[in-house]
Enzyme design. Sequence first.
Site, PDB file in Angstrom:
ATOM      1  N   PHE A  14       0.814  -1.228   0.000  1.00  0.00           N
ATOM      2  CA  PHE A  14       0.000   0.000   0.000  1.00  0.00           C
ATOM      3  C   PHE A  14       0.844   1.273   0.000  1.00  0.00           C
ATOM      4  O   PHE A  14       0.387   2.328  -0.427  1.00  0.00           O
ATOM      5  CB  PHE A  14      -0.944   0.008   1.218  1.00  0.00           C
ATOM      6  CG  PHE A  14      -0.265   0.377   2.509  1.00  0.00           C
ATOM      7  CD1 PHE A  14      -0.050   1.713   2.836  1.00  0.00           C
ATOM      8  CD2 PHE A  14       0.170  -0.587   3.403  1.00  0.00           C
ATOM      9  CE1 PHE A  14       0.594   2.071   4.014  1.00  0.00           C
ATOM     10  CE2 PHE A  14       0.810  -0.253   4.582  1.00  0.00           C
ATOM     11  CZ  PHE A  14       1.025   1.080   4.884  1.00  0.00           C
ATOM     12  N   LYS A  32      -1.278  -6.749  -9.470  1.00  0.00           N
ATOM     13  CA  LYS A  32      -2.245  -6.807  -8.373  1.00  0.00           C
ATOM     14  C   LYS A  32      -1.799  -5.823  -7.301  1.00  0.00           C
ATOM     15  O   LYS A  32      -0.839  -6.069  -6.577  1.00  0.00           O
ATOM     16  CB  LYS A  32      -2.306  -8.207  -7.747  1.00  0.00           C
ATOM     17  CG  LYS A  32      -3.490  -8.327  -6.781  1.00  0.00           C
ATOM     18  CD  LYS A  32      -3.278  -9.336  -5.681  1.00  0.00           C
ATOM     19  CE  LYS A  32      -2.722  -8.749  -4.414  1.00  0.00           C
ATOM     20  NZ  LYS A  32      -3.522  -7.690  -3.777  1.00  0.00           N
ATOM     21  N   SER A  42       5.186  -7.288   3.175  1.00  0.00           N
ATOM     22  CA  SER A  42       5.751  -7.726   4.452  1.00  0.00           C
ATOM     23  C   SER A  42       6.564  -9.012   4.274  1.00  0.00           C
ATOM     24  O   SER A  42       6.359  -9.767   3.314  1.00  0.00           O
ATOM     25  CB  SER A  42       4.608  -7.986   5.433  1.00  0.00           C
ATOM     26  OG  SER A  42       3.739  -8.963   4.879  1.00  0.00           O
ATOM     27  N   GLU A  62      10.753  -7.933  -2.428  1.00  0.00           N
ATOM     28  CA  GLU A  62      11.112  -6.643  -1.807  1.00  0.00           C
ATOM     29  C   GLU A  62      10.314  -6.539  -0.521  1.00  0.00           C
ATOM     30  O   GLU A  62       9.157  -6.117  -0.535  1.00  0.00           O
ATOM     31  CB  GLU A  62      10.739  -5.485  -2.753  1.00  0.00           C
ATOM     32  CG  GLU A  62      11.502  -5.475  -4.059  1.00  0.00           C
ATOM     33  CD  GLU A  62      12.935  -4.992  -3.905  1.00  0.00           C
ATOM     34  OE1 GLU A  62      13.319  -4.539  -2.802  1.00  0.00           O
ATOM     35  OE2 GLU A  62      13.670  -5.075  -4.894  1.00  0.00           O
ATOM     36  N   LEU A  63      10.939  -6.912   0.599  1.00  0.00           N
ATOM     37  CA  LEU A  63      10.161  -7.082   1.831  1.00  0.00           C
ATOM     38  C   LEU A  63      10.580  -6.077   2.909  1.00  0.00           C
ATOM     39  O   LEU A  63      11.223  -5.079   2.622  1.00  0.00           O
ATOM     40  CB  LEU A  63      10.293  -8.530   2.295  1.00  0.00           C
ATOM     41  CG  LEU A  63      10.064  -9.565   1.164  1.00  0.00           C
ATOM     42  CD1 LEU A  63      10.307 -10.979   1.641  1.00  0.00           C
ATOM     43  CD2 LEU A  63       8.675  -9.427   0.566  1.00  0.00           C
ATOM     44  N   CYS A 107       9.444   1.321   3.510  1.00  0.00           N
ATOM     45  CA  CYS A 107      10.277   0.149   3.811  1.00  0.00           C
ATOM     46  C   CYS A 107      11.655   0.615   4.268  1.00  0.00           C
ATOM     47  O   CYS A 107      12.337  -0.081   5.013  1.00  0.00           O
ATOM     48  CB  CYS A 107      10.380  -0.751   2.588  1.00  0.00           C
ATOM     49  SG  CYS A 107      10.829   0.149   1.110  1.00  0.00           S
ATOM     50  N   THR A 108      12.062   1.810   3.839  1.00  0.00           N
ATOM     51  CA  THR A 108      13.378   2.333   4.204  1.00  0.00           C
ATOM     52  C   THR A 108      13.324   3.314   5.392  1.00  0.00           C
ATOM     53  O   THR A 108      14.326   3.970   5.699  1.00  0.00           O
ATOM     54  CB  THR A 108      14.011   3.069   3.011  1.00  0.00           C
ATOM     55  OG1 THR A 108      13.057   4.018   2.528  1.00  0.00           O
ATOM     56  CG2 THR A 108      14.411   2.129   1.904  1.00  0.00           C
ATOM     57  N   GLU A 118       9.935  -5.300  12.441  1.00  0.00           N
ATOM     58  CA  GLU A 118       9.515  -4.084  11.747  1.00  0.00           C
ATOM     59  C   GLU A 118       8.078  -3.743  12.157  1.00  0.00           C
ATOM     60  O   GLU A 118       7.153  -4.506  11.871  1.00  0.00           O
ATOM     61  CB  GLU A 118       9.554  -4.298  10.225  1.00  0.00           C
ATOM     62  CG  GLU A 118       9.101  -3.060   9.433  1.00  0.00           C
ATOM     63  CD  GLU A 118       8.743  -3.373   7.982  1.00  0.00           C
ATOM     64  OE1 GLU A 118       7.950  -4.311   7.750  1.00  0.00           O
ATOM     65  OE2 GLU A 118       9.244  -2.677   7.089  1.00  0.00           O
ATOM     66  N   GLY A 171      14.504   7.493   0.844  1.00  0.00           N
ATOM     67  CA  GLY A 171      14.576   8.434  -0.267  1.00  0.00           C
ATOM     68  C   GLY A 171      15.627   8.068  -1.296  1.00  0.00           C
ATOM     69  O   GLY A 171      16.413   8.909  -1.731  1.00  0.00           O
ATOM     70  N   ALA A 172      15.650   6.795  -1.704  1.00  0.00           N
ATOM     71  CA  ALA A 172      16.650   6.340  -2.679  1.00  0.00           C
ATOM     72  C   ALA A 172      16.379   6.934  -4.066  1.00  0.00           C
ATOM     73  O   ALA A 172      15.243   7.233  -4.410  1.00  0.00           O
ATOM     74  CB  ALA A 172      16.623   4.820  -2.765  1.00  0.00           C
TER      75      ALA A 172
HETATM   76  P1  NAD Z   1       1.390  -6.837   2.857  1.00  0.00           P
HETATM   77  O1  NAD Z   1       2.396  -7.925   2.949  1.00  0.00           O
HETATM   78  O2  NAD Z   1       0.257  -6.855   3.808  1.00  0.00           O
HETATM   79  O3  NAD Z   1       0.749  -6.823   1.375  1.00  0.00           O
HETATM   80  C1  NAD Z   1       1.541  -6.651   0.230  1.00  0.00           C
HETATM   81  C2  NAD Z   1       0.831  -7.233  -0.975  1.00  0.00           C
HETATM   82  O4  NAD Z   1       0.813  -8.655  -0.864  1.00  0.00           O
HETATM   83  C3  NAD Z   1      -0.634  -6.799  -1.109  1.00  0.00           C
HETATM   84  O5  NAD Z   1      -0.934  -6.531  -2.458  1.00  0.00           O
HETATM   85  C4  NAD Z   1      -1.379  -8.023  -0.612  1.00  0.00           C
HETATM   86  O6  NAD Z   1      -2.691  -8.122  -1.120  1.00  0.00           O
HETATM   87  C5  NAD Z   1      -0.485  -9.122  -1.158  1.00  0.00           C
HETATM   88  N1  NAD Z   1      -0.705 -10.441  -0.558  1.00  0.00           N
HETATM   89  C6  NAD Z   1      -1.078 -10.728   0.716  1.00  0.00           C
HETATM   90  N2  NAD Z   1      -1.198 -12.067   0.864  1.00  0.00           N
HETATM   91  C7  NAD Z   1      -0.901 -12.631  -0.325  1.00  0.00           C
HETATM   92  C8  NAD Z   1      -0.864 -13.973  -0.810  1.00  0.00           C
HETATM   93  N3  NAD Z   1      -1.180 -15.013  -0.028  1.00  0.00           N
HETATM   94  N4  NAD Z   1      -0.503 -14.188  -2.087  1.00  0.00           N
HETATM   95  C9  NAD Z   1      -0.169 -13.155  -2.891  1.00  0.00           C
HETATM   96  N5  NAD Z   1      -0.220 -11.862  -2.499  1.00  0.00           N
HETATM   97  C10 NAD Z   1      -0.572 -11.604  -1.228  1.00  0.00           C
HETATM   98  O7  NAD Z   1       2.206  -5.460   2.960  1.00  0.00           O
HETATM   99  P2  NAD Z   1       1.650  -3.973   3.137  1.00  0.00           P
HETATM  100  O8  NAD Z   1       1.106  -3.802   4.504  1.00  0.00           O
HETATM  101  O9  NAD Z   1       0.803  -3.599   1.979  1.00  0.00           O
HETATM  102  O10 NAD Z   1       3.006  -3.132   2.989  1.00  0.00           O
HETATM  103  C11 NAD Z   1       3.901  -2.903   4.020  1.00  0.00           C
HETATM  104  C12 NAD Z   1       5.100  -3.832   3.933  1.00  0.00           C
HETATM  105  O11 NAD Z   1       5.708  -3.758   2.650  1.00  0.00           O
HETATM  106  C13 NAD Z   1       6.192  -3.461   4.913  1.00  0.00           C
HETATM  107  O12 NAD Z   1       6.698  -4.634   5.487  1.00  0.00           O
HETATM  108  C14 NAD Z   1       7.241  -2.780   4.048  1.00  0.00           C
HETATM  109  O13 NAD Z   1       8.530  -2.806   4.577  1.00  0.00           O
HETATM  110  C15 NAD Z   1       7.118  -3.575   2.792  1.00  0.00           C
HETATM  111  N6  NAD Z   1       7.646  -2.849   1.644  1.00  0.00           N
HETATM  112  C16 NAD Z   1       8.858  -3.220   1.142  1.00  0.00           C
HETATM  113  C17 NAD Z   1       9.411  -2.510   0.086  1.00  0.00           C
HETATM  114  C18 NAD Z   1      10.745  -2.899  -0.476  1.00  0.00           C
HETATM  115  O14 NAD Z   1      11.056  -2.459  -1.580  1.00  0.00           O
HETATM  116  N7  NAD Z   1      11.566  -3.674   0.206  1.00  0.00           N
HETATM  117  C19 NAD Z   1       8.720  -1.432  -0.467  1.00  0.00           C
HETATM  118  C20 NAD Z   1       7.476  -1.082   0.064  1.00  0.00           C
HETATM  119  C21 NAD Z   1       6.951  -1.803   1.125  1.00  0.00           C
END
Ligand code: NAD
Length: 508
Positions: free
Chosen positions: A161, A185, A242, A263-264, A297-298, A395, A457-458
């Site tokens: 999101f 998606k 996540s 990318e988690l 995430c950063t 986190e 801010g990369a």
């Molecule tokens: P989330 O894991 O709740 O959801 C991310 C996406 O995964 C959503 O589109 C969700 O619908 C989908 N998803 C959930 N369950 C799934 C499944 N079983 N199969 C396939 N897709 C599924 O994450 P969030 O709350 O939207 O975002 C926050 C997290 O994202 C934080 O942990 C943040 O650090 C991470 N994030 C990482 C980066 C990066 O580049 N490393 C960038 C942005 C956000």
Amino acid sequence: MESILAKLGLEASNKGATTGGSSGWLTTGGEMLSTVSPIDGELIARIQQATDDDYEAVVATAREAFEKWRCMPAPQRGEVVRQIGLRLREHKQALGALITLEAGKITAEGEGEVQEMIDIADFAVGLSRQLYGLTMHSERPQHRMYEQWHPLGAVGVITAFNFPAAVWSWNALIAAVCGDVVIWKPSSKTALTAIAIHNIIAPVLDQHGLRGVFNLVIGSGTQVGEAMINDPRLPLISATGSTRMGRHVGTTVAKRLGRSLLELGGNNAIIVCEDADLDLALRATVFGAVGTAGQRCTSTRRIIVHAAIRERFVQALTRAYAQVRVGDPRRNETLMGPLIDASAVDQMMTALDQARSQGAEVLFGGERMTPVPGGFYAAPTLVAAENHFPVVQTETFAPILYILEYENFEDALRMHNDVPQGLSSAIFTKSLPYSEAFLAATGSDCGIANVNIGTSGAEIGGAFGGEKETGGGRESGSDAWRAYMRRQTNTINWGASLPLAQGITFDL
Ligand code: NAD
């Protein structure tokens, strides 16, 4: 709000699946999804989510489109992306305003996210003429060896999101010049932004008669997400979110021997050395920890500060935090908007309770706020803690900054790396030995390591991503494009004999 929606072609009720272009929207019969603004909890618009049949229709069209798209010369694909970049420029303000409305980012950050899309479009256009492979010297006479990079297929892109627009562009615009088609998606929390993007780019796709290159399927992780990660027709799944989600996606895609690009979550720290420019360190810390309400995430989550300057630095941080204006992100003076929803605020409060019970002390903030009735706000929060506390190792996607103290540099580095995540990191120092030690193989174990710049801010020019539980994926700049292509090694014999490699003889 109405004028923003109108500029982006959004209505009170919107279709949640498309194969691209003005006529690509599918007549879906899926469940309605209501999108509310975190600013005030008010309904923005509704989306009819994709059904299983819609998903099937999208995948079929995407696969058909791939057959043609991969044959279009890469610089011509780049031309399509260039025109997409122009459309994004024209809609920067409106799309930024929608990101603000839907994700709660302050105006500067909403528009900044669209600028990132424009930048990556420009990057991808240049890249379309630079999908280089290497040539090798063959060990055999009159032989030539080289490698080339071919398109991969239909790439599934699952996004979080907190970057509802930019992460799609990092993936989709690079994948597109590589000759792939994309099925996106988005997070259900910010899916209107995804629809708006597809409306913005529709005229370009219409003009080129492109259907099935940029596709969108809106639905839950358990329905659409599961369909994608289990679908052998999608050779690559790029998933941002996540660590919990990524672990599931990674193992599911691996079971079918597909590729995943993960990318988690991060747990990013700044080491503030005794010789640091404290003013720079302070500004980088506040932006890193408070920007996007700690939902990057950063985002900076840990400060590892030298004992000799800890008191001074914490006092300065506290003064700075007291000046952070929390409120409606559309107002010019606001520096921190809301969290994404009520449960994000609850999770922040739970983490703070855990921190207290593990021995931490809240130094500033810690409470819920209501600058706008109905919105999801919390105070930016400073917590004195220790690195080994379970809550510090996790986190929490919220504006909580843990303050940790060190006495010698080796301890700071050890503490820095002693978390399960490995995304972004920074050091503030004027010392060459400290900064080089931080960047050395024995230094920061993160995918991003900065000196005298914060963790967030990369720029798009570098490869973005992290190690350990952050998933190991790399996106955006540098040679991250390779993840979206398949490498082929070619050996050509232009002589009249058939020498074998390694000198093997096999004469009949
Ligand atoms: P989330 O894991 O709740 O959801 C991310 C996406 O995964 C959503 O589109 C969700 O619908 C989908 N998803 C959930 N369950 C799934 C499944 N079983 N199969 C396939 N897709 C599924 O994450 P969030 O709350 O939207 O975002 C926050 C997290 O994202 C934080 O942990 C943040 O650090 C991470 N994030 C990482 C980066 C990066 O580049 N490393 C960038 C942005 C956000």
